[in-house]
Scaffold this motif. Structure first.
Motif, short mmCIF file in Angstrom:
data_model
loop_
_atom_site.label_atom_id
_atom_site.label_comp_id
_atom_site.label_asym_id
_atom_site.label_seq_id
_atom_site.Cartn_x
_atom_site.Cartn_y
_atom_site.Cartn_z
N SER A 9 0.85 -1.20 0.00
CA SER A 9 0.00 0.00 0.00
C SER A 9 0.89 1.24 0.00
CB SER A 9 -0.91 0.01 1.23
OG SER A 9 -1.79 -1.09 1.22
N ARG A 53 -4.14 3.41 -5.22
CA ARG A 53 -2.81 3.25 -5.82
C ARG A 53 -2.66 4.13 -7.05
NH1 ARG A 53 -1.63 -3.27 -6.03
NH2 ARG A 53 -1.13 -3.59 -3.81
N LYS A 94 -8.54 -0.12 -3.24
CA LYS A 94 -7.07 -0.11 -3.28
C LYS A 94 -6.57 0.21 -4.68
CE LYS A 94 -4.11 -2.15 -0.65
NZ LYS A 94 -3.29 -3.10 0.13
N ALA A 132 -9.71 1.56 1.44
CA ALA A 132 -8.27 1.29 1.36
C ALA A 132 -7.51 2.57 1.67
CB ALA A 132 -7.89 0.77 -0.01
N VAL A 155 -3.51 4.16 1.03
CA VAL A 155 -2.21 4.01 0.37
C VAL A 155 -1.32 5.18 0.77
CG1 VAL A 155 -1.04 4.07 -1.88
CG2 VAL A 155 -3.05 2.63 -1.57
#
Length: 412
Positions: free
Chosen positions: A216, A296, A292, A379, A381
């Motif tokens: 991550s 990203r 995610k 998520a 990151v």
């Protein structure tokens, strides 16, 4: 690194200078356990793999190891048969010095790709560092020895009590500042613990912790030939053997997660030329996987990262990155926040102060939240801003040193 360091029992750690690339910098690092360890590892998914990655994967097939040898100053990647022979010789020399099996030595390298190791200096360095075994450990020397463009050594440790009141320590040491991107993120990370645990559970724990931390993390979207995350567990804590997902296993997993997440944050904070640590949070997505994927993508956007460097509250770049992430969205539902300041409501401008937005983006730590309002997936990151120093550092990496523009980044 934190004010207190918890070192697992039965391990020796040190780093020394052998003159591989710099006559002053430490460049050989060693971890040695008094006894053979249960071991696990994760490695680069780059199809071009450095010689130490290939050999370490081979040595880990039986799930055990007793020492880790690391060098900086030379990646020993794209070096053909000679590079492989050099790694084999390093493992053999260290094994002879320590009285252990060659197959119980894991290896890692970092530095410039396409150059051969100066083996006469390396051999002398191996003898020199092996002679220090038995002296007090120097984890800070180890952390310094594995650095390249890093500006700070990276060490995180934690401890906890098992159900039978045994103290377990976990210590992680890492390097990483550039060529950082899932999977793993470009880095070297070495974790030692004195817990007694089955090798399959150790591998499972490492994979889980990596997914929440290093997978991550992105600095510049590039993965390396040398990425390695290695963990050794020697059982010296004296806890009841962990053979299943019991309470001790869960405590170990939680603490390993904490160590690796702490290291990931240090790496993001120390990104080459970076001035800011940035957390990209995507929430209420259709799934965790889609969240995610989007986080990203946003964290890898050069346009987003340069805007963050300039503290420019240009949320349009975030919307563009959201839309190009490949994740299904409804643009008319999207809310965006800089910290707690809402700048976008349902895909349109919110009522906010640009001066306040600029003030938030000038901070050394920034959190950007994207609320998709489509489901329950989420998520986080980690990344950093993209600065002129990043370009400067990487425009002359093989010809160190470079002159830094902003004072960020590091030297070889």
């Amino acid at each position: 690194m934190g004010s207190r360091l918890f070192l697992p029992q039965g391990f020796f750690i040190n780093g020394i200078n052998s003159g591989i690339a710099d006559r002053k910098k430490r460049d050989i690092a060693l971890i040695h356990s008094e006894v053979p360890c249960v071991a696990a590892g994760l490695f680069t998914k780059n199809r071009v793999k450095a010689a130490p990655v290939i050999i370490s994967k081979r040595h880990l097939r039986n799930g055990r190891a007793q020492a880790i040898l690391v060098n900086s100053g030379c990646a020993n990647a794209c070096t053909g048969n000679r590079g492989m022979e050099d790694v084999e010789m390093m493992a053999y020399d260290l094994a002879c010095q320590l009285g252990i099996k060659k197959e119980d030595v894991l290896l890692a390298s970092t530095g410039v790709i396409g150059r051969f190791l100066p083996m006469s200096r390396v051999k002398q360095g191996i003898r020199k560092i092996a002679e220090t075994v038995g002296n007090p450990s120097k984890p800070e020397f180890f952390a310094e020895a594995i650095m390249t463009t890093d500006t700070i050594p990276k060490i995180i440790s934690r401890q906890f009590l098992t159900q039978n009141r045994k103290r377990v320590a976990i210590c992680g040491l890492a390097k990483g500042a550039g060529m950082i991107h899932p999977d793993l993120a470009t880095l070297l990370c070495f974790i030692i613990t004195d817990i007694n645990i089955h090798k399959s559970l150790l591998q499972r724990s490492l994979m889980t912790a990596a997914e929440r931390s290093f997978n991550s993390l992105t600095i510049d979207g590039d993965t390396s030939t040398n990425d390695s995350v290695l963990i050794l567990a020697n059982g010296r804590a004296g806890n009841r053997p962990i053979n299943g997902a019991n309470q001790d296993f869960l405590r170990f997993q939680n603490n390993l997660n904490g160590v690796m997440l702490g290291l990931a944050e240090l790496i993001a904070r120390d990104g080459e030329g970076a001035t800011k640590l940035v957390r990209i949070v995507v929430k209420n997505a259709e799934s965790g996987i889609s969240a995610k994927k989007m986080a990203r993508h946003i964290a890898s956007s050069s346009l987003v990262k340069t805007a963050l460097y300039g503290s420019d509250p240009n949320w349009g770049r975030l919307m563009a990155a959201i839309g190009s992430s490949g994740v299904r969205i409804d643009p008319q539902r999207i809310d965006i926040y800089f910290g707690k300041l809402q700048v976008t409501r349902n895909g349109e401008p919110a009522s906010y102060s640009e001066r306040e937005a600029n003030r938030i983006l000038k901070k050394k730590e920034i959190e950007i939240v994207i609320d998709l309002k489509q489901g329950r997936g989420g998520a986080k990151v980690y990344t950093c801003d993209l600065t002129p120093d990043y370009v400067n550092i990487n425009s002359c990496y093989s010809r160190r040193p470079c002159i830094l523009i902003q004072g960020g980044g590091g030297s070889f």
